[in-house]
Design an enzyme around this catalytic site. Structure first.
Site, short mmCIF file in Angstrom:
data_model
loop_
_atom_site.label_atom_id
_atom_site.label_comp_id
_atom_site.label_asym_id
_atom_site.label_seq_id
_atom_site.Cartn_x
_atom_site.Cartn_y
_atom_site.Cartn_z
N SER A 118 39.11 32.63 48.84
CA SER A 118 40.08 33.03 47.82
C SER A 118 41.37 33.59 48.41
O SER A 118 42.36 33.75 47.69
CB SER A 118 39.47 34.07 46.87
OG SER A 118 39.41 35.34 47.47
N LYS A 156 41.54 41.31 47.91
CA LYS A 156 42.52 40.65 47.04
C LYS A 156 43.88 41.35 47.15
O LYS A 156 43.98 42.49 47.61
CB LYS A 156 42.07 40.71 45.57
CG LYS A 156 40.78 39.96 45.25
CD LYS A 156 40.96 38.47 45.31
CE LYS A 156 39.70 37.74 44.88
NZ LYS A 156 38.60 37.90 45.85
#
Length: 201
Positions: A118, A156
């Site tokens: 990701s 993230k």
């Protein structure tokens, strides 16, 4: 952690000792690295000694020596677990230690191994190691280790939304941000470095 100025002083000291056969004085270091203050040089030298890259001998004018080549230093950080770069997974403490360059070493720093893709558009790939500075606060746009509901950790980009919730944003155009109420998210650290080995993983 040694700054560029510290490393410049260290480089001068090493080269001086190699060429002259003895250590430079504070005045010679100041002249060699282009600063006027011996007080600043003194602080640099103390910091280098604390990092173990030089040794100081009190009472000697040229009291700087380099460590013996065979002297061992602990240049490792704890591998604290694996961190999700896809769906959040539990971060599990591990006993493995990861060798790192000196500029990665610092108080409150630890390493995590990335699992998932990701963050690949930020250049952080599955299997990479990231070096994290442990802290509870981060700025929007930082790559953070975020603990969700005190159970799951993920890597993230951080964004605080005007309505008060938090978006954890992947660096992968095939994935969508994860949005949580602010009280569900606790920042555990900010990524400050990355390590990768090439070839077989």
């Amino acid at each position: 952690m040694l700054s560029k100025s510290h490393l410049k002083a260290l480089s001068f000291i090493r080269e001086f000792i190699v060429h002259e056969g003895y250590a430079p004085t504070l005045s010679e270091i100041a002249l060699g690295i282009g600063i006027r203050s011996k007080g600043v040089v003194h602080r640099y030298v103390q910091a280098l000694a604390q990092e173990g890259v030089i040794e100081l001998h009190a009472g000697r004018k040229r009291g700087i020596t380099l460590p013996e080549p065979n002297k061992e230093r602990d240049m490792t950080l704890p591998l604290a677990g694996r961190i999700a770069a896809g769906r959040p997974i539990e971060a599990i403490e591990d006993q493995v230690r990861v060798d790192l360059a000196a500029f990665f070493i610092g108080p409150g720093r630890f390493a995590l191994q990335v699992c998932g893709d990701s963050m690949e558009e930020a250049g952080i790939l599955d299997g990479d190691m990231v070096v994290v500075a442990q802290q509870e606060h981060a700025a929007d746009g930082d790559i953070v280790v975020a603990l969700i509901d005190n159970e799951e950790a993920t890597l993230k980009y951080l964004r605080r939304n005007p309505q008060g919730d938090i978006s954890l944003i992947p660096a992968n155009s095939a994935m969508v941000p994860m949005v949580y109420a602010a009280e569900r998210v606790r920042i555990q650290g900010v990524v400050v470095g990355q390590l990768r080995t090439y070839g077989k993983r």
